[in-house]
Design a protein around this motif. Structure first.
Motif, PDB file in Angstrom:
ATOM      1  N   LEU A  19      31.987  28.467  17.571  1.00  0.00           N
ATOM      2  CA  LEU A  19      32.739  29.503  16.872  1.00  0.00           C
ATOM      3  C   LEU A  19      33.222  30.584  17.834  1.00  0.00           C
ATOM      4  CD1 LEU A  19      33.747  30.563  14.163  1.00  0.00           C
ATOM      5  CD2 LEU A  19      31.551  31.717  13.870  1.00  0.00           C
ATOM      6  N   PHE A  20      32.371  30.964  18.794  1.00  0.00           N
ATOM      7  CA  PHE A  20      32.736  32.015  19.740  1.00  0.00           C
ATOM      8  C   PHE A  20      33.829  31.566  20.708  1.00  0.00           C
ATOM      9  CE2 PHE A  20      28.211  33.946  19.343  1.00  0.00           C
ATOM     10  CZ  PHE A  20      28.565  34.524  18.139  1.00  0.00           C
ATOM     11  N   LEU A  21      33.937  30.286  20.982  1.00  0.00           N
ATOM     12  CA  LEU A  21      34.994  29.772  21.853  1.00  0.00           C
ATOM     13  C   LEU A  21      36.292  29.548  21.081  1.00  0.00           C
ATOM     14  CD1 LEU A  21      32.845  27.187  23.811  1.00  0.00           C
ATOM     15  CD2 LEU A  21      33.990  29.157  24.850  1.00  0.00           C
ATOM     16  N   ASN A  22      36.171  29.030  19.873  1.00  0.00           N
ATOM     17  CA  ASN A  22      37.356  28.708  19.081  1.00  0.00           C
ATOM     18  C   ASN A  22      38.118  29.960  18.645  1.00  0.00           C
ATOM     19  OD1 ASN A  22      38.944  26.661  17.424  1.00  0.00           O
ATOM     20  ND2 ASN A  22      38.246  28.036  15.813  1.00  0.00           N
ATOM     21  N   THR A  23      37.387  31.021  18.322  1.00  0.00           N
ATOM     22  CA  THR A  23      38.036  32.227  17.801  1.00  0.00           C
ATOM     23  C   THR A  23      38.983  32.875  18.805  1.00  0.00           C
ATOM     24  OG1 THR A  23      36.194  32.623  16.280  1.00  0.00           O
ATOM     25  CG2 THR A  23      37.645  34.493  16.771  1.00  0.00           C
ATOM     26  N   PRO A  24      38.569  33.174  20.038  1.00  0.00           N
ATOM     27  CA  PRO A  24      39.529  33.777  20.971  1.00  0.00           C
ATOM     28  C   PRO A  24      40.679  32.848  21.346  1.00  0.00           C
ATOM     29  CG  PRO A  24      37.463  33.276  22.084  1.00  0.00           C
ATOM     30  CD  PRO A  24      37.217  33.102  20.621  1.00  0.00           C
ATOM     31  N   ASP A  25      40.432  31.538  21.377  1.00  0.00           N
ATOM     32  CA  ASP A  25      41.532  30.613  21.654  1.00  0.00           C
ATOM     33  C   ASP A  25      42.595  30.711  20.564  1.00  0.00           C
ATOM     34  OD1 ASP A  25      40.605  29.649  24.045  1.00  0.00           O
ATOM     35  OD2 ASP A  25      39.686  27.843  23.207  1.00  0.00           O
ATOM     36  N   ARG A  26      42.168  30.883  19.328  1.00  0.00           N
ATOM     37  CA  ARG A  26      43.112  31.063  18.223  1.00  0.00           C
ATOM     38  C   ARG A  26      43.840  32.401  18.350  1.00  0.00           C
ATOM     39  NH1 ARG A  26      43.702  29.212  12.877  1.00  0.00           N
ATOM     40  NH2 ARG A  26      41.871  27.875  13.029  1.00  0.00           N
ATOM     41  N   LEU A  27      43.092  33.452  18.674  1.00  0.00           N
ATOM     42  CA  LEU A  27      43.673  34.792  18.750  1.00  0.00           C
ATOM     43  C   LEU A  27      44.661  34.934  19.903  1.00  0.00           C
ATOM     44  CD1 LEU A  27      40.452  36.913  18.066  1.00  0.00           C
ATOM     45  CD2 LEU A  27      42.354  36.537  16.495  1.00  0.00           C
ATOM     46  N   ARG A  28      44.435  34.204  20.993  1.00  0.00           N
ATOM     47  CA  ARG A  28      45.301  34.336  22.169  1.00  0.00           C
ATOM     48  C   ARG A  28      46.730  33.854  21.918  1.00  0.00           C
ATOM     49  NH1 ARG A  28      40.533  32.337  25.178  1.00  0.00           N
ATOM     50  NH2 ARG A  28      39.587  34.146  26.224  1.00  0.00           N
ATOM     51  N   ILE A  29      46.937  33.036  20.892  1.00  0.00           N
ATOM     52  CA  ILE A  29      48.285  32.537  20.620  1.00  0.00           C
ATOM     53  C   ILE A  29      49.222  33.681  20.265  1.00  0.00           C
ATOM     54  CG2 ILE A  29      49.657  31.001  19.151  1.00  0.00           C
ATOM     55  CD1 ILE A  29      47.785  29.620  21.180  1.00  0.00           C
ATOM     56  N   THR A  30      48.723  34.708  19.600  1.00  0.00           N
ATOM     57  CA  THR A  30      49.558  35.864  19.266  1.00  0.00           C
ATOM     58  C   THR A  30      49.195  37.094  20.090  1.00  0.00           C
ATOM     59  OG1 THR A  30      48.048  36.436  17.447  1.00  0.00           O
ATOM     60  CG2 THR A  30      49.990  35.103  16.904  1.00  0.00           C
ATOM     61  N   ASN A  31      48.217  36.961  20.982  1.00  0.00           N
ATOM     62  CA  ASN A  31      47.805  38.080  21.834  1.00  0.00           C
ATOM     63  C   ASN A  31      47.466  37.539  23.216  1.00  0.00           C
ATOM     64  OD1 ASN A  31      46.836  40.410  22.986  1.00  0.00           O
ATOM     65  ND2 ASN A  31      45.005  40.560  21.709  1.00  0.00           N
TER      66      ASN A  31
ATOM     67  N   HIS B 170      44.178  24.756  20.268  1.00  0.00           N
ATOM     68  CA  HIS B 170      45.217  25.723  19.921  1.00  0.00           C
ATOM     69  C   HIS B 170      46.345  25.824  20.944  1.00  0.00           C
ATOM     70  CE1 HIS B 170      42.747  27.241  16.624  1.00  0.00           C
ATOM     71  NE2 HIS B 170      41.725  27.140  17.450  1.00  0.00           N
ATOM     72  N   GLN B 171      46.062  25.545  22.185  1.00  0.00           N
ATOM     73  CA  GLN B 171      47.018  25.849  23.240  1.00  0.00           C
ATOM     74  C   GLN B 171      48.263  24.967  23.196  1.00  0.00           C
ATOM     75  OE1 GLN B 171      46.747  28.461  25.138  1.00  0.00           O
ATOM     76  NE2 GLN B 171      48.643  28.090  26.258  1.00  0.00           N
TER      77      GLN B 171
ATOM     78  N   ILE C 196      31.566  29.492   4.087  1.00  0.00           N
ATOM     79  CA  ILE C 196      32.851  29.929   4.635  1.00  0.00           C
ATOM     80  C   ILE C 196      33.554  28.717   5.225  1.00  0.00           C
ATOM     81  CG2 ILE C 196      33.979  31.315   6.413  1.00  0.00           C
ATOM     82  CD1 ILE C 196      31.842  33.428   6.001  1.00  0.00           C
ATOM     83  N   THR C 197      34.726  28.421   4.696  1.00  0.00           N
ATOM     84  CA  THR C 197      35.470  27.236   5.117  1.00  0.00           C
ATOM     85  C   THR C 197      36.533  27.532   6.161  1.00  0.00           C
ATOM     86  OG1 THR C 197      37.019  27.557   3.276  1.00  0.00           O
ATOM     87  CG2 THR C 197      35.127  26.109   2.894  1.00  0.00           C
ATOM     88  N   ARG C 198      36.964  28.803   6.249  1.00  0.00           N
ATOM     89  CA  ARG C 198      38.087  29.094   7.132  1.00  0.00           C
ATOM     90  C   ARG C 198      38.131  30.580   7.459  1.00  0.00           C
ATOM     91  NH1 ARG C 198      43.744  27.582   7.724  1.00  0.00           N
ATOM     92  NH2 ARG C 198      44.372  28.822   9.531  1.00  0.00           N
ATOM     93  N   PHE C 199      38.494  30.889   8.696  1.00  0.00           N
ATOM     94  CA  PHE C 199      38.797  32.256   9.111  1.00  0.00           C
ATOM     95  C   PHE C 199      40.303  32.370   9.310  1.00  0.00           C
ATOM     96  CE2 PHE C 199      34.459  31.490  10.617  1.00  0.00           C
ATOM     97  CZ  PHE C 199      33.796  32.584  10.086  1.00  0.00           C
ATOM     98  N   TYR C 200      40.868  33.514   8.938  1.00  0.00           N
ATOM     99  CA  TYR C 200      42.305  33.738   9.071  1.00  0.00           C
ATOM    100  C   TYR C 200      42.551  34.945   9.964  1.00  0.00           C
ATOM    101  CZ  TYR C 200      42.636  30.621   5.028  1.00  0.00           C
ATOM    102  OH  TYR C 200      42.538  29.545   4.175  1.00  0.00           O
ATOM    103  N   HIS C 201      43.577  34.804  10.826  1.00  0.00           N
ATOM    104  CA  HIS C 201      43.919  35.855  11.778  1.00  0.00           C
ATOM    105  C   HIS C 201      45.438  36.042  11.805  1.00  0.00           C
ATOM    106  CE1 HIS C 201      39.781  35.455  13.217  1.00  0.00           C
ATOM    107  NE2 HIS C 201      39.984  34.159  13.318  1.00  0.00           N
ATOM    108  N   ALA C 202      45.886  36.971  12.630  1.00  0.00           N
ATOM    109  CA  ALA C 202      47.312  37.283  12.722  1.00  0.00           C
ATOM    110  C   ALA C 202      48.135  36.023  12.991  1.00  0.00           C
ATOM    111  CB  ALA C 202      47.550  38.306  13.833  1.00  0.00           C
ATOM    112  N   GLY C 203      49.203  35.853  12.202  1.00  0.00           N
ATOM    113  CA  GLY C 203      50.088  34.709  12.360  1.00  0.00           C
ATOM    114  C   GLY C 203      49.747  33.535  11.470  1.00  0.00           C
TER     115      GLY C 203
END
Length: 245
Positions: A157-169, A234-235, A73-80
């Motif tokens: 991975l567990f730290l990076n994911t919510p930081d990415r998600l917080r940009i749109t939430n 991300h911030q 798995i090379t990349r995860f994609y989320h909203a935005g």
């Protein structure tokens, strides 16, 4: 489409003030919505690029098949996020992409970027910068998977994911939905299912994380950061060089 309905506008507005014209350009590429079921394949590596996609809801994974079997798995994609943005230089997709859970995407042709580049150099600069940032994030994950212990890899991975998600939430807390399986985690971090399972149990026992009901809680962010020397990419972005709007 109203601004509050656009995850792409929400994401990009985090970094720069978008003009009404910028928002209209983005609205033009989010006119059409397409639903995808959990585990549904969007496209395969080698498929001709007919559309790119803005992710409105859901989680998706980009991955490559390994010669000896399995996948990476090379990349995860989320909203935005924009699926295919990193492949603009090519006529065919370089990875498979599959929905992890139910997802809503907005397909649009590659040619839509022509208007963005011609009419909004500032917006074009932001998209270019976001693509460049993904290379740094990929380097961070490569460092994690090549040099850290399993607990450090999972912590990253567990730290990076919510930081990415917080940009749109922005209301998101230390608890997030976790639709990824142990197989997904292992395929992203170069770990076996057995190692992932054992490490997750150990991290729970040390009160680093909590799991249950399809959710994951970062119980001790400071200790998780120490495990992987994590930096939030991300911030903030340096937009000082962007053309004026």
């Amino acid at each position: 489409m109203a601004d509050h309905d656009s995850c792409l506008v929400s994401k990009l507005s985090h970094y720069v003030n978008l003009s009404a014209a910028d928002k209209q350009l983005l609205a033009n590429i989010e006119k059409t919505e397409q639903d995808f079921a959990a585990d549904e394949l969007l496209y395969r590596s080698g498929d001709k690029i007919r559309n790119l996609y803005v992710v409105k809801t859901g989680w998706l994974i980009g991955y490559s098949h390994l010669p000896e079997g399995g996948r990476h798995i090379t990349r995860f994609y989320h909203a935005g996020d924009i699926l295919g943005l990193s492949t603009l230089a090519f006529s065919r997709f370089s990875t498979d992409v599959r929905a992890v859970n139910k997802a809503v995407l907005c397909p649009f042709p590659k040619s839509a970027f022509e208007k963005i580049f011609l009419q909004s150099p500032r917006l074009a600069a932001l998209l270019f910068t976001l693509t460049s940032r993904e290379q740094i994030i990929l380097t961070d994950r490569l460092r994690a998977t090549s040099s850290l212990k399993p607990s450090g890899r999972l912590a990253y991975l567990f730290l990076n994911t919510p930081d990415r998600l917080r940009i749109t939430n922005s209301s998101m807390t230390i608890t997030m939905n976790m639709p990824l399986t142990q197989q997904d985690l292992g395929d992203a971090l170069g770990l076996t299912n057995v190692t992932v399972s054992r490490t997750l149990r150990a991290m729970e026992a040390k009160n680093l994380i909590k799991r249950g009901a399809g959710k994951l809680t970062l119980a001790d962010e400071e200790r998780l950061i120490d495990l992987c020397d994590y930096e939030n990419r991300h911030q903030h972005l340096d937009t000082s060089w962007f053309p004026s709007s």
